[in-house]
Every structure is written in C-alpha cells, then in structure tokens.
Scaffold this active site. Sequence first.
Site, mmCIF file in Angstrom:
data_model
loop_
_atom_site.group_PDB
_atom_site.id
_atom_site.type_symbol
_atom_site.label_atom_id
_atom_site.label_comp_id
_atom_site.label_asym_id
_atom_site.label_seq_id
_atom_site.Cartn_x
_atom_site.Cartn_y
_atom_site.Cartn_z
ATOM 1 N N THR A 7 0.926 -1.069 0.113
ATOM 2 C CA THR A 7 -0.010 -0.135 -0.102
ATOM 3 C C THR A 7 0.968 1.416 -0.048
ATOM 4 O O THR A 7 0.276 2.255 -0.440
ATOM 5 C CB THR A 7 -0.927 -0.036 1.301
ATOM 6 O OG1 THR A 7 -1.551 -1.331 1.389
ATOM 7 C CG2 THR A 7 -1.727 1.170 1.137
ATOM 8 N N TYR A 58 5.747 -12.384 4.134
ATOM 9 C CA TYR A 58 4.583 -11.423 3.493
ATOM 10 C C TYR A 58 3.983 -12.486 2.268
ATOM 11 O O TYR A 58 4.780 -12.405 1.249
ATOM 12 C CB TYR A 58 5.152 -10.257 3.130
ATOM 13 C CG TYR A 58 4.313 -9.120 2.623
ATOM 14 C CD1 TYR A 58 2.959 -9.296 2.420
ATOM 15 C CD2 TYR A 58 4.739 -7.868 2.076
ATOM 16 C CE1 TYR A 58 2.038 -8.398 2.199
ATOM 17 C CE2 TYR A 58 3.673 -7.055 1.794
ATOM 18 C CZ TYR A 58 2.656 -7.310 1.879
ATOM 19 O OH TYR A 58 1.677 -6.459 1.131
ATOM 20 N N LYS A 85 2.197 -12.145 7.541
ATOM 21 C CA LYS A 85 1.115 -11.112 6.939
ATOM 22 C C LYS A 85 0.294 -12.037 5.784
ATOM 23 O O LYS A 85 1.162 -12.253 4.873
ATOM 24 C CB LYS A 85 1.248 -9.762 6.460
ATOM 25 C CG LYS A 85 0.227 -9.240 5.904
ATOM 26 C CD LYS A 85 0.563 -7.944 5.472
ATOM 27 C CE LYS A 85 -0.725 -7.068 4.878
ATOM 28 N NZ LYS A 85 -0.706 -5.700 4.308
ATOM 29 N N ILE A 142 -2.822 -6.279 9.496
ATOM 30 C CA ILE A 142 -2.055 -5.467 8.789
ATOM 31 C C ILE A 142 -2.779 -4.820 7.525
ATOM 32 O O ILE A 142 -2.747 -5.623 6.468
ATOM 33 C CB ILE A 142 -0.534 -5.532 8.350
ATOM 34 C CG1 ILE A 142 -0.015 -6.469 9.752
ATOM 35 C CG2 ILE A 142 0.107 -4.759 7.857
ATOM 36 C CD1 ILE A 142 1.491 -6.979 9.484
#
Lengths: 299, 299
Positions: free
Chosen positions: A47, A139, A169, A210
């Site tokens: 992001t 991730y 995540k 997150i």
Amino acid sequence: MTRTPKLFVPAITPFRPDLTIDRERFIANSKVLLADGADGLAPFGTTSEANSMSVAERIEMLEALVESGIAADRLIPGTGCAALTDSIALTRHAVQQGCLGALMLPPFYYKGVPEQGLVDSYSAIIDGVADSRLRIYLYHIPQMTGVPITLSLIEALMKKHPGIFVGLKDSSGNWDNTHSIIKAFPELETYSASEALVPQNVAAGGAGCISASANVNARNIKALMAALGTEREAGIAAGVTEVRKIFEGLPLIPAIKAATAARHKDEAYAVVRPPFVRLSRDHDAAIARAVSLAHGTGA
Amino acid sequence: MTRTPKLFVPAITPFRPDLTIDRERFIANSKVLLADGADGLAPFGTTSEANSMSVAERIEMLEALVESGIAADRLIPGTGCAALTDSIALTRHAVQQGCLGALMLPPFYYKGVPEQGLVDSYSAIIDGVADSRLRIYLYHIPQMTGVPITLSLIEALMKKHPGIFVGLKDSSGNWDNTHSIIKAFPELETYSASEALVPQNVAAGGAGCISASANVNARNIKALMAALGTEREAGIAAGVTEVRKIFEGLPLIPAIKAATAARHKDEAYAVVRPPFVRLSRDHDAAIARAVSLAHGTGA
C-alpha cells in the site's frame, strides 16, 4: 491461545507533484496513524507504493521516521525486493535502526522457482545481515508476487533458522489459508490483511491485522479489537466492513490516498507514482462517505 | 518487408561462490558470445538473473563490459525495474554509456494497473532520462511480470513518444501475439524469444531473436538466420530446435549456466543466485549433449 490483537498500518508514502517523496507529509501522516491508536506501522509495504521506490529512497525515509521521534520498535518496514542484494541492504538497515522486525516479500520476479531456492534466498539475507537482532515477518501476497509462501516453506524456514521468523502477513484474502497457518504455527504472529477477518483471526489465535484501509480507519479497527466478544462487536464490525467495502470497489491504493487527502483536507496526499493513476474525482462522494464513516462521528 | 535478421544474446551473469558477481568471467563469456557471431548482447535480462541484482551492480557491470572494449552500440541492456526511480537511473546510465537502446520491462510488482499508469510510467522514465539519444525496446514477458505489453499500450506509447520506441521482445512464446505486433507496427524491430520461431518471425517482417539458449548455441542460430530460404534451412533448424528442447525440459536459467560451464570446462559458470538452485548433476548427460550439438561439430 488468544493474543491481545494488534494493528499495524501499512502507511502510505506521499509524493510531491514531481513524484519525489514528500518527507514532511510522510512523517506527519505516520504520526497521525499512531495517534489514531495503531500499535505500529508497517511502512514500505504494498500500500505504501514501496515497490515503486528505490532502496536509497526507502532507507532515507525509514531514517526520517525514526529521526522524527517514532519509536523504531513500533516499525515493521517492508524489506523484501526482487534483488537479493537489495533485500540484504534494506533488511540490514532496518535492523540497525532498531526496528521490531522486517516484513519480507519473497523474491518476486522469477516465477516457478523451487522451494529450496526460496529457502536459499531467505538464508542468504539472514547470512548477509548477520545480526542476531533480526526478526522476520513473512509476507504472503501471491496476487502480486506470483510466489506463494506455502506452509511447507514456512516449516522449512522455521526449522533452519529457529527464532528468526516470528510472524506472517497473509494478504491472500483466503481465510482458510490463514487459518491453516495459525493452526500449523501457533508460535507465529499471523496477521490478516483485512480488518473484516479480525474476529475469526483473533478467535483462532492470530495476531490481528495489517490492513491498507487502516490508513483511514485505524481508530475504528482498534475499537473493534477492543470490543471483540462484547455486545458492541457486531455494530463496530458492521461499520468497519462498510468502510472496507467502499475501498474494495475502487482502485485500492489511489483510493486510500484520496481518502487521506480528504481527511487532511490536503489534496497533495492524493498524488501517486506510476504505474498508479490518481483516483478520478468521480469517486469524491464515495471517498467522502468513507472518511465520514471513519471519522465523522469521532468513533 | 524482410529485414536482415539479428541475434542478441541475453548474456548470463556469472557469480562467485559467495554470490558476488564474477566480473572476469562475465566479460570473458560476453566476448565469446560476440565471437560466436551474435550481433549484440542484451545483458541484464531475465536469463541474466538481472532481477536478482541491485542497480549499483548492474551499473558497475555495464561499465565493465564497455571498458573491456565491447562496443556500446552492440548492447541493449535491460533497465526496467519494479521501482520507477531505479528504471530511470539504469536507463539514464545506459544512454550515457552509448548503448544501442534499453530493453525495458514494465513496472512489474503491481498487477492490474490501468494502461494509463503504464503510459505514465514509461513517460516518467523518458522525462527522467531527458536525453534525445534514448531508444526503448519494450519487453513483453507476462509469465514473469503479470503485466502484459498489449497492442493498445504499444500504440499509445508510440503515438505519445514518436521515435523513442524502436523495438520489442516478445517472450510470451505466443507466435500469434508476435505476428499481430509485427503486422500492427511494421516499423518496430520485433524479436522472438525463441530461435525456433526465427523462420516465421523473419518471413513476417520481424527482426530476429533474443533467446536464452543463444548463450550456448549462438553460432548455429546465426547459421540458421543465414540459411533462411535455402535448402540448408531445414537441417539447421532441426538441430537448433533439438538443443532448444533440451533446455526447455530443464530449469532454464540453471541449465543455461550449467551448459556454459560445460562449454568452458569451468564449473564456476554454473553458480546461480537464489531464488534459483544450481542444476542437479543428474542432468549432466543432457547438458553435455546440448553442448555437443551446439559446438561439437564446429557448426
């Protein structure tokens, strides 16, 4: 086991009209997100448009955050790049800054590589950093990387490097996958990428979320976490989900930046780097509604 | 129109056992490829493991090639990265070195971005380089990038930046796509990524090929180009395809490096950077056969 749920915000990176990084707004907005109640920040994630930024830019901006007074132990910066040497450089720097950990994509250009190659890649980063303080959050975002973090890979990494891999995540959006990871590796802090999954994530023993939309709605997401298991949960969850759905119907990153601009009444926050395109003004009403839901009532 | 077909080799990047770049072998092997008859090199492409290398490493190695006496106008280095600022830095450097052009991937981390965002990205690179000598070869390899270079994008770029976009490498393996590009943009030099497609590429008005297996088989691929339309074409094409098929049955990049090691009788060439894994010795016989077919008869 149930943990106290945490929220890390993948803070946006503001750009100036000439597409250089807007350091002042980056620091100011990051502090606002912490003031909203976020437990910490995960800067330089998807992001954050970090994959559109050079290693030098990311190093400079991490130092800017720390120099601004934000505690490094509340930061989990993204440090995984396509290039091995870039990942080593960013991860070493994050450790030296005292960060809580590094949120690490797998090398994401080459597809169909063997699991052993991914183990070798993380091992080469760990060896290259050569610092016992290193802690890695994996991730998993296969829709961008095309390189999944499988259960088998997690197991191989945790076995080879005990104590280094402390979290993950899961941005796949696939709750079954997240649930499998939580069950298989209860010692990992496993974060969902959507606040809509927080109730089941936390109930299953996960660590929280997150989430991109926490850039706009951190206060209500933290309120949801505080209300889990109470009679207030359903109402807060419905409101949080309503905001999330607004963003899911738009180009996510430009929409998050447009909402940040609306919140601060400062259009400069809406600038994106290519390959993104600034959100069309046609969506002003939707953005205004998201910001109003997130902040209008001071929830 | 029929062009004189050309072969550019996406030269491998040798690594030392500690995974740093082996500058001496890189230069030595690159010179061998040109001596094989290649028209030029496309260093720092997919086969070169360039996406596992930092910007600084790529800059240093391009300078090493030029300083070694290889003419810069025979080089089309890869310069397209995930990060806009990296692409600008590498492209500017390639132009300053006097390279024939830059082979440019689209920004490849973010998926599903709008065409306008890709136009903006190439435009930002062109503006950032700000040098009238810049010439761009587009690089379409959707199986790695997930970001296709569509006909519509090519048209938009050529219209917005006349004279800048001079070529394209189509690594999709889809001849129909390549053929559509050649027909739609006859002024572009359109390269196939496989020597097996050279006959139809050249017959349709394409420019030749930029092929991974040319690292091993450049002489025969050039012989094929010279024999197009003659009675020798079929025989040479069959031999070239046989070598190609050996590599297609193996992990391509580790196999190309193993074959280079076999050719030079120097195992150091077989080292790869993670996320690749060095080719298993189980494939020694297949690699020996490919090298024998490519060089054994001095074809």
